[in-house]
Motif scaffolding. Structure first.
Motif, PDB file in Angstrom:
ATOM      1  N   THR A 183     -16.935  -0.472 -28.815  1.00 46.31           N
ATOM      2  CA  THR A 183     -16.358   0.880 -28.950  1.00 46.31           C
ATOM      3  C   THR A 183     -15.601   1.433 -27.502  1.00 46.31           C
ATOM      4  N   ALA A 184     -15.721  -0.415 -26.692  1.00 45.09           N
ATOM      5  CA  ALA A 184     -15.177  -0.435 -25.184  1.00 45.09           C
ATOM      6  C   ALA A 184     -13.244  -0.574 -25.168  1.00 45.09           C
ATOM      7  N   LEU A 185     -13.029  -0.442 -24.170  1.00 40.59           N
ATOM      8  CA  LEU A 185     -11.869  -0.884 -23.941  1.00 40.59           C
ATOM      9  C   LEU A 185     -11.066  -2.165 -23.403  1.00 40.59           C
ATOM     10  N   TYR A 186     -11.923  -2.108 -22.802  1.00 40.62           N
ATOM     11  CA  TYR A 186     -12.245  -3.767 -22.448  1.00 40.62           C
ATOM     12  C   TYR A 186     -13.112  -4.306 -21.380  1.00 40.62           C
ATOM     13  N   VAL A 187     -13.809  -5.433 -21.338  1.00 41.61           N
ATOM     14  CA  VAL A 187     -15.207  -6.367 -20.931  1.00 41.61           C
ATOM     15  C   VAL A 187     -15.102  -7.721 -20.336  1.00 41.61           C
ATOM     16  N   GLU A 188     -15.491  -7.950 -19.561  1.00 46.37           N
ATOM     17  CA  GLU A 188     -15.704  -9.003 -18.811  1.00 46.37           C
ATOM     18  C   GLU A 188     -16.558  -9.356 -18.228  1.00 46.37           C
ATOM     19  N   ASP A 189     -17.150 -10.483 -18.877  1.00 46.34           N
ATOM     20  CA  ASP A 189     -18.418 -11.704 -19.007  1.00 46.34           C
ATOM     21  C   ASP A 189     -18.573 -12.669 -18.555  1.00 46.34           C
ATOM     22  N   ASP A 190     -19.111 -12.686 -17.844  1.00 41.79           N
ATOM     23  CA  ASP A 190     -18.103 -14.648 -16.854  1.00 41.79           C
ATOM     24  C   ASP A 190     -17.242 -14.831 -17.218  1.00 41.79           C
ATOM     25  N   GLY A 191     -16.481 -14.441 -16.783  1.00 43.74           N
ATOM     26  CA  GLY A 191     -15.086 -14.561 -16.318  1.00 43.74           C
ATOM     27  C   GLY A 191     -14.743 -14.389 -17.412  1.00 43.74           C
ATOM     28  N   VAL A 192     -14.710 -13.972 -18.082  1.00 43.68           N
ATOM     29  CA  VAL A 192     -14.092 -14.105 -19.702  1.00 43.68           C
ATOM     30  C   VAL A 192     -13.672 -12.125 -20.246  1.00 43.68           C
ATOM     31  N   TRP A 193     -12.658 -12.163 -20.881  1.00 43.93           N
ATOM     32  CA  TRP A 193     -12.290 -10.828 -21.162  1.00 43.93           C
ATOM     33  C   TRP A 193     -11.780 -10.468 -21.457  1.00 43.93           C
ATOM     34  N   THR A 194     -12.235  -9.690 -22.223  1.00 40.74           N
ATOM     35  CA  THR A 194     -11.293  -9.225 -23.807  1.00 40.74           C
ATOM     36  C   THR A 194     -10.860  -6.952 -24.283  1.00 40.74           C
ATOM     37  N   SER A 195      -9.781  -7.251 -25.093  1.00 39.27           N
ATOM     38  CA  SER A 195     -10.048  -5.714 -24.870  1.00 39.27           C
ATOM     39  C   SER A 195      -9.036  -5.433 -26.455  1.00 39.27           C
ATOM     40  N   ALA A 196      -9.160  -4.055 -26.196  1.00 39.47           N
ATOM     41  CA  ALA A 196      -8.701  -3.494 -27.479  1.00 39.47           C
ATOM     42  C   ALA A 196      -7.772  -3.506 -28.257  1.00 39.47           C
ATOM     43  N   GLY A 197      -7.342  -2.107 -28.917  1.00 37.40           N
ATOM     44  CA  GLY A 197      -5.854  -2.738 -29.558  1.00 37.40           C
ATOM     45  C   GLY A 197      -5.110  -2.404 -28.512  1.00 37.40           C
ATOM     46  N   VAL A 198      -3.529  -1.463 -28.773  1.00 33.47           N
ATOM     47  CA  VAL A 198      -2.342  -1.865 -27.927  1.00 33.47           C
ATOM     48  C   VAL A 198      -2.847  -1.440 -26.613  1.00 33.47           C
ATOM     49  N   ALA A 199      -2.876  -0.594 -26.963  1.00 31.17           N
ATOM     50  CA  ALA A 199      -3.510   0.574 -24.789  1.00 31.17           C
ATOM     51  C   ALA A 199      -4.545  -0.223 -24.778  1.00 31.17           C
ATOM     52  N   GLY A 200      -5.707  -0.384 -24.765  1.00 27.56           N
ATOM     53  CA  GLY A 200      -6.347  -1.806 -24.567  1.00 27.56           C
ATOM     54  C   GLY A 200      -6.645  -2.781 -23.429  1.00 27.56           C
ATOM     55  N   GLY A 201      -5.045  -3.440 -24.096  1.00 23.93           N
ATOM     56  CA  GLY A 201      -4.556  -4.611 -23.812  1.00 23.93           C
ATOM     57  C   GLY A 201      -3.599  -3.884 -22.514  1.00 23.93           C
ATOM     58  N   ILE A 202      -2.703  -2.953 -22.321  1.00 19.02           N
ATOM     59  CA  ILE A 202      -1.789  -2.583 -21.157  1.00 19.02           C
ATOM     60  C   ILE A 202      -3.307  -2.067 -20.121  1.00 19.02           C
ATOM     61  N   ASP A 203      -4.153  -1.773 -20.420  1.00 18.19           N
ATOM     62  CA  ASP A 203      -5.307  -1.194 -19.596  1.00 18.19           C
ATOM     63  C   ASP A 203      -5.892  -2.447 -19.326  1.00 18.19           C
ATOM     64  N   LEU A 204      -6.010  -3.370 -19.819  1.00 13.26           N
ATOM     65  CA  LEU A 204      -6.942  -4.794 -19.184  1.00 13.26           C
ATOM     66  C   LEU A 204      -5.883  -5.256 -18.253  1.00 13.26           C
ATOM     67  N   CYS A 205      -5.074  -5.539 -18.554  1.00  9.82           N
ATOM     68  CA  CYS A 205      -3.708  -6.459 -17.760  1.00  9.82           C
ATOM     69  C   CYS A 205      -3.401  -5.229 -15.812  1.00  9.82           C
ATOM     70  N   LEU A 206      -3.384  -4.032 -16.633  1.00 10.30           N
ATOM     71  CA  LEU A 206      -3.803  -3.004 -15.395  1.00 10.30           C
ATOM     72  C   LEU A 206      -4.703  -2.725 -14.412  1.00 10.30           C
ATOM     73  N   HIS A 207      -5.930  -3.600 -15.421  1.00  6.57           N
ATOM     74  CA  HIS A 207      -6.887  -3.858 -14.270  1.00  6.57           C
ATOM     75  C   HIS A 207      -7.259  -4.752 -14.317  1.00  6.57           C
ATOM     76  N   LEU A 208      -6.547  -6.421 -14.657  1.00  4.10           N
ATOM     77  CA  LEU A 208      -6.420  -7.612 -13.469  1.00  4.10           C
ATOM     78  C   LEU A 208      -5.539  -7.745 -12.719  1.00  4.10           C
ATOM     79  N   VAL A 209      -4.489  -6.751 -12.884  1.00  6.98           N
ATOM     80  CA  VAL A 209      -3.740  -6.059 -11.108  1.00  6.98           C
ATOM     81  C   VAL A 209      -4.271  -5.782  -9.974  1.00  6.98           C
ATOM     82  N   ARG A 210      -4.822  -4.663 -10.626  1.00  9.77           N
ATOM     83  CA  ARG A 210      -5.722  -3.823  -9.715  1.00  9.77           C
ATOM     84  C   ARG A 210      -7.187  -4.852  -8.733  1.00  9.77           C
ATOM     85  N   VAL A 211      -7.532  -5.756  -9.853  1.00 12.68           N
ATOM     86  CA  VAL A 211      -8.661  -6.332  -8.797  1.00 12.68           C
ATOM     87  C   VAL A 211      -8.319  -8.090  -8.295  1.00 12.68           C
ATOM     88  N   GLY A 212      -6.832  -8.186  -8.535  1.00 13.15           N
ATOM     89  CA  GLY A 212      -6.125  -9.052  -7.976  1.00 13.15           C
ATOM     90  C   GLY A 212      -5.234  -8.654  -7.285  1.00 13.15           C
TER      91      GLY A 212
END
Length: 318
Positions: free
Chosen positions: A144-173
């Protein structure tokens, strides 16, 4: 998180490559800074076959992953394919070295084949979640989730989820404002939490007065975020029972009212920490958390850093 390795090999999706290239563009960063060094990396520099007859050549070999701060694996057109062993070895080596590794959509199957998802929580496109769980039973698949992280490994859902994850990684970094600037340039939502649902029950009606009502409630809540807002209070603004309001809110946004409030308060706290020198008690009050202790609890859970550490990393004044 400056040096970003984008993995390319036969069968990766062009759209996912474009998503990464669009997010990690330096010409969208305020002030003319250049925080990103994005390079495509492959087994060699020979052209690889993409979908629809397209091809591209990697800028670097897999050796560049050793110097990267982040490795991103695009989605693939065939999740059941046998992926190149040099790629799988390079991914394992990068993770062992402490480099975060992220996969977009069906790229989760690449990480699973590399063994990086064994015993870890992971997501992929909802339509392939059952296949991932069946082929790799060691993986804790969240359908169900859009994106998750577990021990430095990130995965994301479909098209929009990939955008969300990339933006989140920018936000974190690089901080919330940098991520927001990129989102504005791309005309996409600036912030969706990873635990938000991949899809909602009623997808985008042409006109829905109930949705308009909930939009008005969210707009008012953002204007009064420093107030002690509660779900019963939001429901009263909508003129609905608490149960009906919560059900409609979840169906429309993919998340609960309480989780939405926390996410918006964390985002406001991020901006205040970046843009002001307010003490922690005032940051907590202005973002609606009430106390520095509550602020810290939710901030660490969502961002992964304590508020003071975040300010030291991303403060933009002075």
């Amino acid at each position: 998180m400056r040096r970003i390795a984008l993995l390319v090999m036969d069968g990766v999706r062009m759209f996912d490559i474009s998503v990464v290239a669009e997010v990690f563009r330096n010409d969208r960063i305020p002030g003319g800074s250049a925080p990103f060094d994005l390079r495509t990396c492959g087994v060699d520099r020979e052209p690889v076959a993409l979908e629809h007859g397209a091809s591209m050549a990697a800028r670097q070999t897999l050796a560049w992953l050793r110097t990267a701060d982040l490795v991103i694996v695009p989605g693939v057109t065939s999740p059941t394919a046998a992926f190149p062993q040099p790629v799988l070895r390079a991914l394992r080596s990068a993770h062992r070295a402490g480099t975060p590794v992220a996969a977009l959509c069906l790229g989760a199957f690449v990480l699973a084949q590399a063994g990086l998802l064994d015993g870890r929580r992971a997501v992929t496109h909802w339509n392939a979640a059952e296949l991932l769980a069946r082929r790799h039973p060691e993986v804790k698949v969240d359908p169900t989730a859009l994106y998750v992280e577990d021990d430095g490994v990130w995965t994301s859902a479909g098209v929009a989820g990939g955008i969300d994850l990339c933006l989140h990684l920018v936000r974190v970094g690089h901080g919330a404002e940098t991520a927001a600037a990129i989102a504005r340039a791309m005309v996409v939502a600036p912030f969706r939490t990873g635990d938000q649902a991949q899809f909602v029950d009623r997808p985008i009606p042409v006109r829905d007065e109930g949705d308009e009502l909930l939009t008005a409630v969210r707009t008012r809540a953002l204007a009064e975020l420093e107030q002690p807002l509660t779900v019963p209070r939001l429901a009263a603004w909508a003129g609905l029972s608490e149960r009906t309001f919560a059900r409609r809110f979840l169906a429309t946004t993919g998340t609960t009212p309480a989780q939405w409030l926390i996410a918006q308060r964390v985002l406001r706290a991020q901006r205040l920490l970046e843009q002001t020198d307010l003490p922690m008690d005032r940051v907590a009050a202005a973002s609606g958390f009430g106390s520095p202790v509550t602020l810290r609890q939710h901030f660490v859970e969502r961002v992964g850093l304590a508020p003071r550490d975040y300010r030291r990393s991303f403060r933009r004044i002075g």
